[in-house]
Design a protein around this motif. Structure first.
Motif, mmCIF file in Angstrom:
data_model
loop_
_atom_site.group_PDB
_atom_site.id
_atom_site.type_symbol
_atom_site.label_atom_id
_atom_site.label_comp_id
_atom_site.label_asym_id
_atom_site.label_seq_id
_atom_site.Cartn_x
_atom_site.Cartn_y
_atom_site.Cartn_z
ATOM 1 N N ALA A 1 0.816 -1.219 0.000
ATOM 2 C CA ALA A 1 0.000 0.000 0.000
ATOM 3 C C ALA A 1 0.847 1.265 0.000
ATOM 4 O O ALA A 1 0.338 2.351 -0.307
ATOM 5 N N LEU A 2 2.133 1.166 0.359
ATOM 6 C CA LEU A 2 3.025 2.322 0.351
ATOM 7 C C LEU A 2 3.578 2.635 -1.040
ATOM 8 O O LEU A 2 4.187 3.682 -1.246
ATOM 9 N N LEU A 3 3.388 1.722 -1.985
ATOM 10 C CA LEU A 3 3.942 1.888 -3.330
ATOM 11 C C LEU A 3 3.082 2.852 -4.162
ATOM 12 O O LEU A 3 1.957 3.187 -3.772
ATOM 13 N N PRO A 4 3.568 3.294 -5.296
ATOM 14 C CA PRO A 4 2.751 4.120 -6.199
ATOM 15 C C PRO A 4 1.470 3.389 -6.602
ATOM 16 O O PRO A 4 1.403 2.153 -6.582
ATOM 17 N N PHE A 5 0.474 4.159 -7.012
ATOM 18 C CA PHE A 5 -0.854 3.607 -7.277
ATOM 19 C C PHE A 5 -0.813 2.487 -8.295
ATOM 20 O O PHE A 5 -1.448 1.441 -8.118
ATOM 21 N N TRP A 6 -0.050 2.667 -9.379
ATOM 22 C CA TRP A 6 -0.023 1.632 -10.428
ATOM 23 C C TRP A 6 0.607 0.340 -9.913
ATOM 24 O O TRP A 6 0.212 -0.756 -10.309
ATOM 25 N N ALA A 7 1.583 0.475 -9.019
ATOM 26 C CA ALA A 7 2.250 -0.714 -8.485
ATOM 27 C C ALA A 7 1.380 -1.443 -7.469
ATOM 28 O O ALA A 7 1.502 -2.666 -7.302
ATOM 29 N N ILE A 8 0.512 -0.698 -6.789
ATOM 30 C CA ILE A 8 -0.369 -1.325 -5.794
ATOM 31 C C ILE A 8 -1.242 -2.382 -6.462
ATOM 32 O O ILE A 8 -1.321 -3.530 -6.002
ATOM 33 N N TRP A 9 -1.891 -2.002 -7.580
ATOM 34 C CA TRP A 9 -2.785 -2.960 -8.247
ATOM 35 C C TRP A 9 -2.000 -4.077 -8.921
ATOM 36 O O TRP A 9 -2.476 -5.213 -9.032
ATOM 37 N N LEU A 10 -0.787 -3.772 -9.355
ATOM 38 C CA LEU A 10 0.039 -4.777 -10.003
ATOM 39 C C LEU A 10 0.450 -5.880 -9.031
ATOM 40 O O LEU A 10 0.544 -7.052 -9.410
ATOM 41 N N LEU A 11 0.664 -5.520 -7.751
ATOM 42 C CA LEU A 11 1.147 -6.480 -6.754
ATOM 43 C C LEU A 11 0.063 -6.939 -5.788
ATOM 44 O O LEU A 11 0.081 -8.085 -5.322
ATOM 45 N N ASP A 12 -0.869 -6.047 -5.483
ATOM 46 C CA ASP A 12 -1.855 -6.354 -4.448
ATOM 47 C C ASP A 12 -2.808 -7.468 -4.878
ATOM 48 O O ASP A 12 -3.131 -8.365 -4.083
ATOM 49 N N VAL A 13 -3.260 -7.428 -6.101
ATOM 50 C CA VAL A 13 -4.223 -8.431 -6.577
ATOM 51 C C VAL A 13 -3.614 -9.830 -6.614
ATOM 52 O O VAL A 13 -4.206 -10.785 -6.077
ATOM 53 N N PRO A 14 -2.403 -10.027 -7.203
ATOM 54 C CA PRO A 14 -1.814 -11.380 -7.157
ATOM 55 C C PRO A 14 -1.554 -11.859 -5.734
ATOM 56 O O PRO A 14 -1.756 -13.046 -5.430
ATOM 57 N N TRP A 15 -1.107 -10.954 -4.843
ATOM 58 C CA TRP A 15 -0.846 -11.352 -3.458
ATOM 59 C C TRP A 15 -2.151 -11.734 -2.754
ATOM 60 O O TRP A 15 -2.191 -12.680 -1.970
ATOM 61 N N ALA A 16 -3.233 -11.016 -3.043
ATOM 62 C CA ALA A 16 -4.528 -11.341 -2.444
ATOM 63 C C ALA A 16 -5.023 -12.697 -2.939
ATOM 64 O O ALA A 16 -5.560 -13.495 -2.157
ATOM 65 N N ILE A 17 -4.840 -12.970 -4.228
ATOM 66 C CA ILE A 17 -5.262 -14.262 -4.781
ATOM 67 C C ILE A 17 -4.461 -15.393 -4.141
ATOM 68 O O ILE A 17 -5.011 -16.434 -3.755
ATOM 69 N N PHE A 18 -3.142 -15.186 -4.012
ATOM 70 C CA PHE A 18 -2.310 -16.186 -3.346
ATOM 71 C C PHE A 18 -2.738 -16.370 -1.894
ATOM 72 O O PHE A 18 -2.723 -17.487 -1.370
ATOM 73 N N HIS A 19 -3.151 -15.289 -1.249
ATOM 74 C CA HIS A 19 -3.512 -15.361 0.163
ATOM 75 C C HIS A 19 -4.836 -16.084 0.399
ATOM 76 O O HIS A 19 -5.118 -16.480 1.526
ATOM 77 N N ILE A 20 -5.646 -16.236 -0.636
ATOM 78 C CA ILE A 20 -6.853 -17.059 -0.494
ATOM 79 C C ILE A 20 -6.459 -18.473 -0.092
ATOM 80 O O ILE A 20 -7.119 -19.108 0.754
ATOM 81 N N LEU A 21 -5.381 -18.979 -0.684
ATOM 82 C CA LEU A 21 -4.862 -20.294 -0.309
ATOM 83 C C LEU A 21 -4.289 -20.283 1.104
ATOM 84 O O LEU A 21 -4.531 -21.205 1.885
ATOM 85 N N VAL A 22 -3.563 -19.224 1.455
ATOM 86 C CA VAL A 22 -2.912 -19.146 2.769
ATOM 87 C C VAL A 22 -3.939 -19.117 3.897
ATOM 88 O O VAL A 22 -3.800 -19.841 4.889
ATOM 89 N N VAL A 23 -4.970 -18.288 3.758
ATOM 90 C CA VAL A 23 -5.954 -18.172 4.846
ATOM 91 C C VAL A 23 -6.701 -19.493 5.048
ATOM 92 O O VAL A 23 -7.028 -19.866 6.180
ATOM 93 N N THR A 24 -6.960 -20.203 3.969
ATOM 94 C CA THR A 24 -7.625 -21.502 4.077
ATOM 95 C C THR A 24 -6.695 -22.547 4.660
ATOM 96 O O THR A 24 -7.089 -23.334 5.538
ATOM 97 N N LEU A 25 -5.452 -22.558 4.182
ATOM 98 C CA LEU A 25 -4.474 -23.545 4.646
ATOM 99 C C LEU A 25 -4.198 -23.397 6.136
ATOM 100 O O LEU A 25 -4.111 -24.391 6.866
ATOM 101 N N GLN A 26 -4.075 -22.161 6.626
ATOM 102 C CA GLN A 26 -3.785 -21.955 8.042
ATOM 103 C C GLN A 26 -4.964 -22.379 8.930
ATOM 104 O O GLN A 26 -4.761 -22.924 10.015
ATOM 105 N N ALA A 27 -6.180 -22.162 8.478
ATOM 106 C CA ALA A 27 -7.346 -22.649 9.231
ATOM 107 C C ALA A 27 -7.361 -24.167 9.258
ATOM 108 O O ALA A 27 -7.661 -24.798 10.286
ATOM 109 N N PHE A 28 -7.009 -24.782 8.134
ATOM 110 C CA PHE A 28 -6.971 -26.246 8.040
ATOM 111 C C PHE A 28 -5.889 -26.825 8.947
ATOM 112 O O PHE A 28 -6.124 -27.813 9.669
ATOM 113 N N ILE A 29 -4.697 -26.239 8.946
ATOM 114 C CA ILE A 29 -3.596 -26.749 9.762
ATOM 115 C C ILE A 29 -3.931 -26.655 11.244
ATOM 116 O O ILE A 29 -3.711 -27.610 12.006
ATOM 117 N N PHE A 30 -4.447 -25.507 11.674
ATOM 118 C CA PHE A 30 -4.804 -25.340 13.084
ATOM 119 C C PHE A 30 -5.844 -26.378 13.502
ATOM 120 O O PHE A 30 -5.724 -27.008 14.554
#
Length: 275
Positions: free
Chosen positions: A231-260
């Motif tokens: 979120a500290l990056l320029p506006f164009w870079a935010i959307w370039l990085l934030d969306v792929p990281w959010a998509i990847f994090h869909i797996l992370v949030v599910t995996l961590q609930a499953f592991i616990f």
């Protein structure tokens, strides 16, 4: 407190990682903390209002959704909500059947609650990091950290709940003597090695809730920090990085609930075993 305002990156990060804290300040009495220093000075009796509020909200959402699905359930063609709930229940049923080898009607509902509740709390991470802090600042609230699992107090609280159940069923199933014998004669079944066995087993027992809590907290906190840095990056870079990281994090949030959930069921299964 958007990143584009005249705020230093350090202040921006600290603001987004600070909880809305209420506690007994040595000078002001019971009050809200308006800085990280004030929050630390409140000590043990402070409470993170945002962590408690969002945790309870996700618990209420879980109950409401599953209750609604139960009320509209039909033996005919199921709706989307019924399909989703049945998939989650079937998933947890298979998990418990594979990992739990005792007989206890509490374990499956407990596993379902842990998985869905933690999943909902983790999923709050996918909301843009500035949305709720900015909204609550306009309402006069200085801090609002909305992901409860990025707070070690929350993850440790859940882990301690599972730990107390492990102790309870270890004593209930094996008896006080049986549980003590398991601790003192494992892994080496000889009276001369009882002190060594006790040291190993007590450490292993105490590590269980700590590892559960820190694994969940560490993964969620690290992901939150990366979202804030993006979120500290320029506006164009935010959307370039934030969306792929959010998509990847869909797996992370599910995996961590499953592991616990899986580890909690495995530990409870061991508590039900007779040695």
């Amino acid at each position: 407190m958007a990143a584009g305002n005249d705020v230093t990156p350090t202040a921006y990060i600290q603001h987004h990682l600070q909880n809305l804290t209420f506690g007994n300040h040595p000078e002001n009495g019971w009050s809200l903390a308006h800085s990280a220093l004030e929050a630390r000075e409140m000590g043990f009796w402070a409470i993170h209002l945002d962590t408690m509020g969002w945790s309870i909200a996700m618990g209420v959402l879980f109950i409401w959704v599953f209750r609604k699905a139960g009320k509209i359930a039909t033996t005919g063609v199921p709706g989307k909500l019924q399909n989703a709930v049945e998939m989650v229940i079937e998933f947890i049923e298979n998990l418990v059947q594979g990992a739990f080898h005792g007989r206890n009607p509490l374990i499956a509902p407990l596993a379902l609650t842990l998985f869905v509740w933690i999943l909902l709390m983790n999923t709050l991470k996918l909301i843009p990091v500035d949305y709720f802090p900015e909204l609550f600042m306009r309402l006069g609230v200085d801090y609002m950290k909305i992901v409860p699992t990025t707070d070690p107090n929350a993850t440790l609280g859940i882990a301690l709940g599972a730990f107390f159940l492990i102790l309870f069923y270890s004593i209930k199933v094996k008896g006080v003597g049986g549980f003590a014998k398991e601790l003192s004669l494992t892994p080496f079944n000889h009276w001369a090695l009882i002190p060594f066995n006790l040291l190993l087993e007590i450490i292993a027992l105490l590590v269980k809730p700590f590892s559960l809590a820190m694994r969940l907290f560490g993964n969620m906190f690290a992901g939150e920090v990366i979202f804030i840095l993006i979120a500290l990056l320029p506006f164009w870079a935010i959307w370039l990085l934030d969306v792929p990281w959010a998509i990847f994090h869909i797996l992370v949030v599910t995996l961590q609930a499953f592991i616990f959930t899986t580890l909690s069921v495995v530990y409870l299964s061991a508590a039900h075993e007779h040695h």
